[in-house]
Design an enzyme around this catalytic site. Sequence first.
Site, PDB file in Angstrom:
ATOM      1  N   GLN A   1       0.938 -11.106 -46.953  1.00  0.00           N
ATOM      2  CA  GLN A   1       2.174 -10.494 -46.456  1.00  0.00           C
ATOM      3  C   GLN A   1       1.930  -9.532 -45.292  1.00  0.00           C
ATOM      4  OE1 GLN A   1       4.237  -8.819 -49.827  1.00  0.00           O
ATOM      5  NE2 GLN A   1       4.985 -10.819 -50.521  1.00  0.00           N
TER       6      GLN A   1
ATOM      7  N   THR B   1      -3.440  -3.123  -5.508  1.00  0.00           N
ATOM      8  CA  THR B   1      -3.649  -4.477  -6.016  1.00  0.00           C
ATOM      9  C   THR B   1      -3.708  -5.456  -4.848  1.00  0.00           C
ATOM     10  OG1 THR B   1      -2.462  -3.956  -8.053  1.00  0.00           O
ATOM     11  CG2 THR B   1      -2.714  -6.284  -7.499  1.00  0.00           C
TER      12      THR B   1
ATOM     13  N   PRO C   1      -4.663   8.946  -2.972  1.00  0.00           N
ATOM     14  CA  PRO C   1      -5.397   9.845  -3.873  1.00  0.00           C
ATOM     15  C   PRO C   1      -4.554  11.023  -4.360  1.00  0.00           C
ATOM     16  CG  PRO C   1      -6.815   9.170  -2.074  1.00  0.00           C
ATOM     17  CD  PRO C   1      -5.448   8.633  -1.752  1.00  0.00           C
TER      18      PRO C   1
ATOM     19  N   GLU D   1      10.235  -4.324  -8.446  1.00  0.00           N
ATOM     20  CA  GLU D   1       8.873  -4.499  -8.967  1.00  0.00           C
ATOM     21  C   GLU D   1       8.842  -4.346 -10.482  1.00  0.00           C
ATOM     22  OE1 GLU D   1       4.527  -2.207  -8.783  1.00  0.00           O
ATOM     23  OE2 GLU D   1       6.187  -1.512  -7.539  1.00  0.00           O
ATOM     24  N   ARG D   2       9.474  -3.296 -10.994  1.00  0.00           N
ATOM     25  CA  ARG D   2       9.426  -3.050 -12.441  1.00  0.00           C
ATOM     26  C   ARG D   2      10.130  -4.154 -13.222  1.00  0.00           C
ATOM     27  NH1 ARG D   2      10.633   3.108 -10.871  1.00  0.00           N
ATOM     28  NH2 ARG D   2       8.471   3.823 -10.745  1.00  0.00           N
TER      29      ARG D   2
ATOM     30  N   ALA E   1       0.847  -1.195   0.000  1.00  0.00           N
ATOM     31  CA  ALA E   1       0.000   0.000   0.000  1.00  0.00           C
ATOM     32  C   ALA E   1       0.880   1.242   0.000  1.00  0.00           C
ATOM     33  CB  ALA E   1      -0.944  -0.007   1.203  1.00  0.00           C
TER      34      ALA E   1
ATOM     35  N   GLU F   1       5.384   7.516 -18.683  1.00  0.00           N
ATOM     36  CA  GLU F   1       5.977   8.850 -18.679  1.00  0.00           C
ATOM     37  C   GLU F   1       6.943   9.026 -17.510  1.00  0.00           C
ATOM     38  OE1 GLU F   1       2.262   8.856 -21.007  1.00  0.00           O
ATOM     39  OE2 GLU F   1       2.757   8.145 -19.001  1.00  0.00           O
TER      40      GLU F   1
ATOM     41  N   ALA G   1       2.972   0.680 -11.483  1.00  0.00           N
ATOM     42  CA  ALA G   1       4.412   0.678 -11.152  1.00  0.00           C
ATOM     43  C   ALA G   1       5.107   1.908 -11.728  1.00  0.00           C
ATOM     44  CB  ALA G   1       5.086  -0.598 -11.654  1.00  0.00           C
TER      45      ALA G   1
END
Length: 389
Positions: free
Chosen positions: A279, A158, A128, A242-243, A124, A367, A363
């Site tokens: 093709q 999640t 917001p 994580e990434r 967590a 950007e 994650a």
Amino acid sequence: MDFQPSDAERALRDAARKFVTREVRPVAAKMDRDDWFPREVFRSLGSAGFLGVTIPEEFGGLGLPYTAQAVVLEEIARASPALALSVGAHSNLCADNLARNGTDEQRRRFLPGLVSGEKVGALALTEPGAGSDAVALSTTARRSGDDYLVTGAKQFITNGPVADTLVVYAKTDPSRGSRGISAFVVESSAPGFSVSRALDKMGMRGSPTGELAFRDVRVPAAQRLGTENEGVGVVMSGLNVERAVLAAIPVGIIAECLDLSVAYAREREQFGQKIGRFQLIQEKIANMYLALESSRLLMLAALASVQGDLRTGRPSSAALTFASEASTRVALDAIQVHGGNGYTRDYPVERLARDAKLLEIGAGTSEIRRLLIARELLGPGFDPESRAS
């Protein structure tokens, strides 16, 4: 750099593929249709050893490197990216985070239940008002004797609606900004904790995502991860891992879209011939293969990086950004290969396309990841804290 899988990873892939065929593929459509989290399948994943791949053996895990964790996530993601997302949040964001940063007592108390699947884990962090700006937290943890009282709200978590054990970040010294963050292990059974609502998402349905509330949740000081006010290091190292690990999910999506498209192009006939002879269809399939191999190599490089150094974020950000954007593109091309059939729920490619999009947002958005890459390349003086006045 040797990118060949080890014998243990080959065996793990074979075992995971058999498990997914038997347990996950039969429920993948129901998960999406009903937004249903298959708790029994989750427990079975634990029994089979797939929820503690990187956790030390003394706590019930397999003690394998992050490449092995990625193998499992890729195989699950081929059938259900949603379940792979929940497994990643549980195994990596929560359990592996706890294994890396917790005390022996914390590991002994919390890891066995997470590894077995009896407990569901979550992390967590997002709020917001603190999404892309991950350290701009407003949730606080104030000291009260031998405990902390945690107050605030978390968003887009999640596994949040079903989690038993959560790694929660809060400000223990708000006056210090990002240098006043601490990490805690919070149990959902604690008074004052509640799920505000579960979110109804476009994709990744069946992987529960929710908003959480903390109203003076009493957390023993013994459940703080690491030193007080030094949680930002836990946050950043956790995001790098994580990434890298979650890049296996878009890799799995690409692999599945490629296999489905090849099979369809071999069988579907138009104008008196298989569409695989056209093709433009061949071009799409070739591009899918290019995306798969490129994404997998970037993922493996990122996994090798975090296995040795958790501080460098560039390889992980690059891997997840490239693979996630490629998976969205490939899934849309797979729909195009399938034509009208691909736009119906009778075929899985439309679900894979909806699921893929989240990976450009979670994650850290694409950007934000690009900013992290650029700032590492540019060096000191180009991060937000060094803005010219």
